[in-house]
Motif scaffolding. Structure first.
Motif, PDB file in Angstrom:
ATOM      1  N   MET A 164       6.127  -4.930   7.803  1.00  0.00           N
ATOM      2  CA  MET A 164       5.048  -4.013   8.199  1.00  0.00           C
ATOM      3  C   MET A 164       4.171  -3.644   7.004  1.00  0.00           C
ATOM      4  SD  MET A 164       7.045  -1.653  11.060  1.00  0.00           S
ATOM      5  CE  MET A 164       6.874  -0.265  10.072  1.00  0.00           C
ATOM      6  N   GLN A 165       4.702  -3.757   5.798  1.00  0.00           N
ATOM      7  CA  GLN A 165       3.924  -3.421   4.594  1.00  0.00           C
ATOM      8  C   GLN A 165       3.097  -4.604   4.103  1.00  0.00           C
ATOM      9  OE1 GLN A 165       4.233  -0.207   4.185  1.00  0.00           O
ATOM     10  NE2 GLN A 165       5.882  -0.364   5.691  1.00  0.00           N
ATOM     11  N   LEU A 166       3.305  -5.774   4.696  1.00  0.00           N
ATOM     12  CA  LEU A 166       2.645  -6.990   4.215  1.00  0.00           C
ATOM     13  C   LEU A 166       1.514  -7.420   5.147  1.00  0.00           C
ATOM     14  CD1 LEU A 166       5.749  -9.038   2.991  1.00  0.00           C
ATOM     15  CD2 LEU A 166       4.130  -7.691   1.632  1.00  0.00           C
ATOM     16  N   GLU A 167       0.677  -6.469   5.562  1.00  0.00           N
ATOM     17  CA  GLU A 167      -0.478  -6.865   6.368  1.00  0.00           C
ATOM     18  C   GLU A 167      -1.486  -7.631   5.517  1.00  0.00           C
ATOM     19  OE1 GLU A 167      -1.275  -2.850   4.690  1.00  0.00           O
ATOM     20  OE2 GLU A 167       0.339  -3.596   5.939  1.00  0.00           O
ATOM     21  N   GLU A 168      -1.333  -7.560   4.213  1.00  0.00           N
ATOM     22  CA  GLU A 168      -2.097  -8.376   3.266  1.00  0.00           C
ATOM     23  C   GLU A 168      -1.151  -8.722   2.119  1.00  0.00           C
ATOM     24  OE1 GLU A 168      -4.427  -5.348   0.409  1.00  0.00           O
ATOM     25  OE2 GLU A 168      -5.033  -5.279   2.514  1.00  0.00           O
ATOM     26  N   PRO A 169      -1.438  -9.789   1.373  1.00  0.00           N
ATOM     27  CA  PRO A 169      -0.546 -10.171   0.272  1.00  0.00           C
ATOM     28  C   PRO A 169      -0.399  -9.040  -0.754  1.00  0.00           C
ATOM     29  CG  PRO A 169      -2.072 -11.937   0.745  1.00  0.00           C
ATOM     30  CD  PRO A 169      -2.531 -10.754   1.550  1.00  0.00           C
ATOM     31  N   ARG A 170       0.832  -8.840  -1.206  1.00  0.00           N
ATOM     32  CA  ARG A 170       1.122  -7.772  -2.177  1.00  0.00           C
ATOM     33  C   ARG A 170       2.124  -8.286  -3.206  1.00  0.00           C
ATOM     34  NH1 ARG A 170      -1.274  -3.536  -0.035  1.00  0.00           N
ATOM     35  NH2 ARG A 170      -1.247  -3.213   2.199  1.00  0.00           N
ATOM     36  N   THR A 171       2.121  -7.657  -4.371  1.00  0.00           N
ATOM     37  CA  THR A 171       3.147  -7.960  -5.362  1.00  0.00           C
ATOM     38  C   THR A 171       4.464  -7.356  -4.881  1.00  0.00           C
ATOM     39  OG1 THR A 171       2.793  -5.940  -6.626  1.00  0.00           O
ATOM     40  CG2 THR A 171       1.454  -7.874  -7.253  1.00  0.00           C
ATOM     41  N   VAL A 172       5.550  -7.777  -5.505  1.00  0.00           N
ATOM     42  CA  VAL A 172       6.855  -7.223  -5.152  1.00  0.00           C
ATOM     43  C   VAL A 172       6.869  -5.720  -5.412  1.00  0.00           C
ATOM     44  CG1 VAL A 172       9.317  -7.250  -5.738  1.00  0.00           C
ATOM     45  CG2 VAL A 172       8.070  -9.407  -5.516  1.00  0.00           C
ATOM     46  N   SER A 173       6.304  -5.304  -6.532  1.00  0.00           N
ATOM     47  CA  SER A 173       6.268  -3.872  -6.870  1.00  0.00           C
ATOM     48  C   SER A 173       5.453  -3.074  -5.854  1.00  0.00           C
ATOM     49  CB  SER A 173       5.675  -3.664  -8.266  1.00  0.00           C
ATOM     50  OG  SER A 173       6.490  -4.270  -9.229  1.00  0.00           O
ATOM     51  N   GLN A 174       4.333  -3.619  -5.429  1.00  0.00           N
ATOM     52  CA  GLN A 174       3.511  -2.923  -4.423  1.00  0.00           C
ATOM     53  C   GLN A 174       4.263  -2.813  -3.098  1.00  0.00           C
ATOM     54  OE1 GLN A 174       0.103  -5.521  -4.499  1.00  0.00           O
ATOM     55  NE2 GLN A 174      -1.093  -4.097  -5.770  1.00  0.00           N
ATOM     56  N   ALA A 175       4.935  -3.893  -2.697  1.00  0.00           N
ATOM     57  CA  ALA A 175       5.688  -3.860  -1.437  1.00  0.00           C
ATOM     58  C   ALA A 175       6.826  -2.834  -1.528  1.00  0.00           C
ATOM     59  CB  ALA A 175       6.239  -5.248  -1.117  1.00  0.00           C
ATOM     60  N   TRP A 176       7.493  -2.770  -2.672  1.00  0.00           N
ATOM     61  CA  TRP A 176       8.580  -1.807  -2.878  1.00  0.00           C
ATOM     62  C   TRP A 176       8.041  -0.379  -2.812  1.00  0.00           C
ATOM     63  CZ3 TRP A 176      13.171  -0.194  -2.463  1.00  0.00           C
ATOM     64  CH2 TRP A 176      13.767   0.710  -3.326  1.00  0.00           C
ATOM     65  N   ALA A 177       6.931  -0.105  -3.475  1.00  0.00           N
ATOM     66  CA  ALA A 177       6.341   1.242  -3.471  1.00  0.00           C
ATOM     67  C   ALA A 177       5.895   1.633  -2.063  1.00  0.00           C
ATOM     68  CB  ALA A 177       5.166   1.312  -4.440  1.00  0.00           C
TER      69      ALA A 177
END
Length: 88
Positions: free
Chosen positions: A23-36
């Motif tokens: 649900m947090q990956l509606e657009e590409p993100r870094t691992v740190s961004q996805a974790w936050a």
């Protein structure tokens, strides 16, 4: 571990955490961004069961093994598969 058990609550099992990551990956993100984003989302939605970074990585491993995410140029990308094409 993958599914809820007597010792692992439903909001903390890897399938649930994996769904929350997707649900947090509606657009590409870094691992740190996805974790936050996952941590913020869990607080906003009152999921107070502890999820460590190691647990987050296990959920990412599960998603990768299922083909649900991939890493492109250091960014996590959710793979979208249409149900109709997956049935063939």
């Amino acid at each position: 571990m993958i599914t809820p058990t007597k010792g692992i609550s439903p909001d903390r099992c890897l399938l649930a955490v994996g769904a929350q990551i997707l649900m947090q990956l509606e657009e590409p993100r870094t691992v740190s961004q996805a974790w936050a984003r996952l941590k913020a989302w869990r607080i906003e939605n009152e999921h107070f069961s502890p999820v460590s970074f190691e647990w987050f990585v296990l959920a990412l491993d599960m998603l990768y093994s299922l083909g649900a995410v991939e890493l492109r140029q250091d960014l996590l990308v959710a793979r979208r598969i249409h149900a109709a094409s997956a049935q063939r």
